[in-house]
Design an enzyme around this catalytic site. Structure first.
Site, PDB file in Angstrom:
ATOM      1  N   LYS A   1       0.854  -1.193   0.000  1.00  0.00           N
ATOM      2  CA  LYS A   1       0.000   0.000   0.000  1.00  0.00           C
ATOM      3  C   LYS A   1       0.888   1.240   0.000  1.00  0.00           C
ATOM      4  O   LYS A   1       1.840   1.328   0.782  1.00  0.00           O
ATOM      5  CB  LYS A   1      -0.884  -0.012   1.252  1.00  0.00           C
ATOM      6  CG  LYS A   1      -2.140   0.830   1.127  1.00  0.00           C
ATOM      7  CD  LYS A   1      -3.141   0.246   0.136  1.00  0.00           C
ATOM      8  CE  LYS A   1      -4.556   0.213   0.661  1.00  0.00           C
ATOM      9  NZ  LYS A   1      -5.428  -0.597  -0.199  1.00  0.00           N
TER      10      LYS A   1
ATOM     11  N   THR B   1      -3.483  -5.565   0.387  1.00  0.00           N
ATOM     12  CA  THR B   1      -2.917  -4.235   0.638  1.00  0.00           C
ATOM     13  C   THR B   1      -3.771  -3.496   1.675  1.00  0.00           C
ATOM     14  O   THR B   1      -3.276  -2.643   2.397  1.00  0.00           O
ATOM     15  CB  THR B   1      -2.788  -3.413  -0.659  1.00  0.00           C
ATOM     16  OG1 THR B   1      -4.085  -3.034  -1.117  1.00  0.00           O
ATOM     17  CG2 THR B   1      -2.041  -4.169  -1.737  1.00  0.00           C
TER      18      THR B   1
ATOM     19  N   ARG C   1      26.801  34.355  -9.616  1.00  0.00           N
ATOM     20  CA  ARG C   1      25.504  33.930 -10.167  1.00  0.00           C
ATOM     21  C   ARG C   1      24.562  33.593  -9.028  1.00  0.00           C
ATOM     22  O   ARG C   1      24.973  33.494  -7.866  1.00  0.00           O
ATOM     23  CB  ARG C   1      25.685  32.711 -11.078  1.00  0.00           C
ATOM     24  CG  ARG C   1      26.137  31.464 -10.344  1.00  0.00           C
ATOM     25  CD  ARG C   1      26.142  30.226 -11.235  1.00  0.00           C
ATOM     26  NE  ARG C   1      26.554  29.053 -10.467  1.00  0.00           N
ATOM     27  CZ  ARG C   1      26.543  27.811 -10.919  1.00  0.00           C
ATOM     28  NH1 ARG C   1      26.156  27.559 -12.151  1.00  0.00           N
ATOM     29  NH2 ARG C   1      26.918  26.807 -10.157  1.00  0.00           N
TER      30      ARG C   1
ATOM     31  N   GLN D   1      28.539  20.589  -7.895  1.00  0.00           N
ATOM     32  CA  GLN D   1      29.293  19.366  -7.606  1.00  0.00           C
ATOM     33  C   GLN D   1      30.199  19.548  -6.390  1.00  0.00           C
ATOM     34  O   GLN D   1      30.210  18.722  -5.467  1.00  0.00           O
ATOM     35  CB  GLN D   1      30.151  18.984  -8.826  1.00  0.00           C
ATOM     36  CG  GLN D   1      29.386  18.391 -10.001  1.00  0.00           C
ATOM     37  CD  GLN D   1      28.874  19.418 -11.002  1.00  0.00           C
ATOM     38  OE1 GLN D   1      28.628  20.574 -10.665  1.00  0.00           O
ATOM     39  NE2 GLN D   1      28.677  18.995 -12.243  1.00  0.00           N
TER      40      GLN D   1
ATOM     41  N   HIS E   1      17.938  27.156 -12.609  1.00  0.00           N
ATOM     42  CA  HIS E   1      18.602  28.298 -13.243  1.00  0.00           C
ATOM     43  C   HIS E   1      17.790  29.596 -13.156  1.00  0.00           C
ATOM     44  O   HIS E   1      16.563  29.575 -13.290  1.00  0.00           O
ATOM     45  CB  HIS E   1      18.891  27.982 -14.706  1.00  0.00           C
ATOM     46  CG  HIS E   1      19.658  26.706 -14.899  1.00  0.00           C
ATOM     47  ND1 HIS E   1      20.891  26.488 -14.332  1.00  0.00           N
ATOM     48  CD2 HIS E   1      19.365  25.570 -15.578  1.00  0.00           C
ATOM     49  CE1 HIS E   1      21.333  25.286 -14.668  1.00  0.00           C
ATOM     50  NE2 HIS E   1      20.414  24.703 -15.410  1.00  0.00           N
TER      51      HIS E   1
HETATM   52  O1  LIG Z   1      27.347  24.058 -10.785  1.00  0.00           O
HETATM   53  C1  LIG Z   1      27.179  23.760 -11.978  1.00  0.00           C
HETATM   54  N1  LIG Z   1      27.502  22.534 -12.408  1.00  0.00           N
HETATM   55  C2  LIG Z   1      27.347  22.146 -13.708  1.00  0.00           C
HETATM   56  O2  LIG Z   1      27.651  20.969 -14.066  1.00  0.00           O
HETATM   57  C3  LIG Z   1      26.806  23.081 -14.592  1.00  0.00           C
HETATM   58  N2  LIG Z   1      26.514  23.038 -15.921  1.00  0.00           N
HETATM   59  C4  LIG Z   1      25.990  24.243 -16.253  1.00  0.00           C
HETATM   60  O3  LIG Z   1      25.579  24.542 -17.404  1.00  0.00           O
HETATM   61  N3  LIG Z   1      25.967  25.068 -15.167  1.00  0.00           N
HETATM   62  C5  LIG Z   1      26.470  24.359 -14.112  1.00  0.00           C
HETATM   63  N4  LIG Z   1      26.654  24.672 -12.821  1.00  0.00           N
END
Ligand SMILES: O=c1[nH]c(=O)c2[nH]c(=O)[nH]c2[nH]1
Length: 305
Positions: free
Chosen positions: A9, A57, A178, A234, A262
């Site tokens: 469930k 369930t 940014r 990353q 973005h």
């Molecule tokens: O922090 C980011 N990692 C990416 O892999 C990536 N690729 C992207 O176009 N902008 C960003 N920004």
């Protein structure tokens, strides 16, 4: 040939009230959405239309309600362990149980400067989650993966992205300033040896270990997001994951899944040379899609690099 059989469930909604025996007016609440799925000797329910092996369930849903009443539901790691343990011990033909639990944020709020004893605010879309698996094979520990989902954050500066691969497919401009925004999905896997039995999970739960890891993971995520001048999603998520590993003891690995939401710069120079790029950027265009989507898992193994 049947190659997978699993059922149960989903979306079982539960709210539990905990009343303080000394002061019944003082209460805690927890609201959950629970999914329990079962595996085992159930193939013939699919291949021979023989329902004998099916724990309905509906019974799964009833069990979630009964165990929510009769057992401790805080923290959700313990409730997930209780539920999965129930199904693999009660039914000899059920060999694995999976519980996924989402906990909503009901946060006690202040009235006249004092936290109210039984009134709560739904504190955003963020949730605390857990996925628990229990198998009935001898010596098989719980698998407990705890996490945070839907914690939406944005920083208006303190984020960069430059030095990336550039080729004939590239249009992205490098930036040292940014907007960075994401919906945090972070999870941490408890080392199997620390959760071998329900008693062990109960002990960790009552000593606050699960709540403590959640509080630390959340705080580290928010703090690092704010303080770090991010080189990339990353690098930032890797940094967060390592800090969570350093701040906890029973956690084996940490996993992040972060959308890069973005916010595009808008060139307004066509309007009387209006400056809105680089250091003059003030008005941005939020994008709903597409978004970057960046994941990693970090464990305690020492890197060879
Ligand atoms: O922090 C980011 N990692 C990416 O892999 C990536 N690729 C992207 O176009 N902008 C960003 N920004």
């Amino acid at each position: 040939m049947l190659t997978q059989a699993i059922y149960g469930k989903d979306n079982v909604r539960v709210l539990k009230v905990k009343k303080n025996p000394q002061n019944p007016n003082y209460q805690d609440v927890i609201e959950l959405r629970v999914c329990v799925l079962l595996e085992g000797d159930i193939d013939e329910s699919y291949t021979k239309a023989d329902n004998a092996s099916i724990v309905p369930t509906d019974t799964v849903k009833n069990t979630i309600h009964i165990l929510a009443k009769q057992t401790e539901v805080w923290p959700i790691e313990l409730f997930g362990a209780t539920l999965t343990n129930h199904f693999v011990t009660k039914y000899s033909h059920i060999h694995a149980a999976h519980a996924s639990i989402t906990q909503y944020r009901w946060t006690r709020y202040e009235v006249d400067g004092k936290l109210h004893p039984h009134s709560f605010i739904q504190d955003g879309a963020e949730t605390r989650v857990v996925h628990v698996v229990k198998r009935d094979t001898a010596g098989s520990a719980f698998s407990i993966n705890s996490g945070i989902k839907g914690l939406t954050v944005l920083k208006s500066t303190g984020s960069m992205f430059y030095g990336y691969n550039k080729d004939d497919f590239t249009t992205l401009k490098e930036t040292t300033d940014r907007i960075l925004s994401t919906d945090v999905d972070a999870s941490w896997l408890w080392a199997a040896k620390t959760v071998p039995t329900l008693a062990a999970v109960e002990k960790l739960a009552s000593s606050g270990v699960f709540d403590d890891a959640y509080t630390k993971a959340r705080a580290i995520t928010l703090r690092t997001f704010a303080l770090e001048n991010s080189a990339s999603v990353q690098a930032t998520m890797y940094n967060m994951a390592n800090q969570i590993l350093a701040a906890t003891t029973h956690v084996e690995s940490v996993h992040y899944e972060l959308p890069n939401k973005h916010y595009f710069n808008i060139d307004l120079s066509w309007h009387h040379g209006l400056k809105n790029l680089g250091k003059d950027a003030e008005v941005y265009a939020p994008q709903s899609d597409p978004n970057g989507f960046i994941k990693c898992t970090v464990d305690r193994t020492k890197s060879k690099l």
